[in-house]
Design a protein around this motif. Sequence first.
Motif, PDB file in Angstrom:
ATOM      1  N   ILE A  78     -87.981 -16.026 -10.595  1.00 36.28           N
ATOM      2  CA  ILE A  78     -87.702 -14.718  -9.429  1.00 36.28           C
ATOM      3  C   ILE A  78     -88.181 -15.154  -8.412  1.00 36.28           C
ATOM      4  N   GLY A  79     -87.520 -15.134  -7.286  1.00 38.81           N
ATOM      5  CA  GLY A  79     -88.054 -15.386  -5.974  1.00 38.81           C
ATOM      6  C   GLY A  79     -86.694 -15.911  -5.163  1.00 38.81           C
ATOM      7  N   SER A  80     -86.985 -16.296  -3.785  1.00 39.08           N
ATOM      8  CA  SER A  80     -85.886 -16.759  -3.064  1.00 39.08           C
ATOM      9  C   SER A  80     -85.806 -18.308  -3.062  1.00 39.08           C
ATOM     10  N   ASN A  81     -86.958 -18.953  -2.901  1.00 42.92           N
ATOM     11  CA  ASN A  81     -86.790 -20.563  -3.161  1.00 42.92           C
ATOM     12  C   ASN A  81     -86.685 -20.936  -4.479  1.00 42.92           C
ATOM     13  N   VAL A  82     -85.563 -21.016  -5.152  1.00 44.48           N
ATOM     14  CA  VAL A  82     -85.378 -21.076  -6.508  1.00 44.48           C
ATOM     15  C   VAL A  82     -85.746 -22.815  -6.824  1.00 44.48           C
ATOM     16  N   PRO A  83     -85.489 -23.849  -6.123  1.00 45.38           N
ATOM     17  CA  PRO A  83     -85.869 -24.984  -6.360  1.00 45.38           C
ATOM     18  C   PRO A  83     -87.189 -25.081  -6.304  1.00 45.38           C
ATOM     19  N   LYS A  84     -87.880 -24.537  -5.443  1.00 42.89           N
ATOM     20  CA  LYS A  84     -89.254 -24.918  -5.465  1.00 42.89           C
ATOM     21  C   LYS A  84     -89.995 -24.173  -6.547  1.00 42.89           C
ATOM     22  N   LEU A  85     -89.574 -23.132  -6.987  1.00 43.35           N
ATOM     23  CA  LEU A  85     -90.238 -22.516  -8.190  1.00 43.35           C
ATOM     24  C   LEU A  85     -89.987 -23.192  -9.317  1.00 43.35           C
TER      25      LEU A  85
END
Length: 431
Positions: free
Chosen positions: A12-19
């Motif tokens: 859940i979030g906008s920066n999926v690769p970083k998450l």
Amino acid sequence: MLAFGLRWFALIGSNVPKLARSRGRRLRATHYVVGGAPATVAGFGRARPGLRRSRPAWSSHGAGVSPPQAAAQLFALLYPEGAHSLVRLPDGRHWLAAAQGGAVLSQADKLFGSLEEARREQQALLALRPGLREQDGELVWAAMMRAVEPGAALAALPSRWAELPLALRVFLVCIGLAAAAPPLWNTAFITFVGPTAVKPEPASVPDPQVDAYRALVHATLAHAPAELGRLLAGVGKLPIQVSGWALRRAQCDSDALQWNCAAVYVRAHPQATNHGLYALLPDGWQVSFKPLEEATLMWRMASGALRLADMTLPAALHVDTQVVGGLQGLRPAFASVSLSPAAPLMPLMPRMAAAPQTHTGQAAPSLPDMPVIRRRALVLHGPLRSMALLPGPISAARWSRLVVNVQPQLQPSLTSSALVAELQGDIYEQE
């Protein structure tokens, strides 16, 4: 090459690769894959240490493919409308696959030694997802043997060092060399020329690592046992429906002194208006609209924090027996419970019992013995109501994030509900 038995989590979030990379490091994974739209999930796996430099130690069948593909993600791409299947693998094991809307379901991608055990798990899955269509296992296997999908390829999880820009890495290496060169030169010079006279110093030389460790322990905060209950009570007051708006998800992140929370509502009735929702906004709350169909409410809650230095931390053996035993007792109420191995609060921290020395080589007065503090990452996923069972056996913890999603269920159960929550945090112990 196909990889089976990955661990799947929703992102859940906008920066999926970083998450995904952040979650993978917490799980100590070596490879990961991201898939699904609009709901995003990620699968994580860990290769055997002896094979990481050559090839991942995944379960493999058929011709070698580089990079390996996540079997469950490949299944989701082959059947984007949603399906489930029980596939018999060439080695005799049975693999349960399930996907919906192009996303792998967390209850699937499991391997079983017996057909009976696999069918029991399949029936449990169908009880939660009765609308999934079954696909023939042999046809699924044949299709997967032929398919090559870039979206199913497993990516190696880079280290934090590898993600730094090259210029920054070169700069840090130069700093390290600059710090190490003078002592090395002095050692070599003394070896060939002989030691020089050094005036005795009566005062002891403080150890920078000890000072840094003390500062870290005094600066690290944990939550009081009642803090989680306050957070759950605050989130639990959010209305599911209000003036034609429906709650979709809520998230609270912790900082030093407060919780920063946000809740996303969508229009569920033609008569719902932005003005009507704004008029009901509590004092101190903020709202942002995605003008026609969505609104995000934001608010803060005070957080009761305690310093680790002021707490009596449990011993590692107590955590391994009492705390972990308590979590095992609570496990049936959650869909998943993940607890990482203990890691030092300050990496490479030496034991404190040794006394420092002066420049003359004489031992200075010993420092008070300081325990080595360690932490373990804890992630719980399940119904929001199950979170009320915590903190339970956990006495020293810092909770970092609470995420709640509204997911209507046709048939709620002990581990599934319309309100699905994920709680993240660290628990502390001492050697």
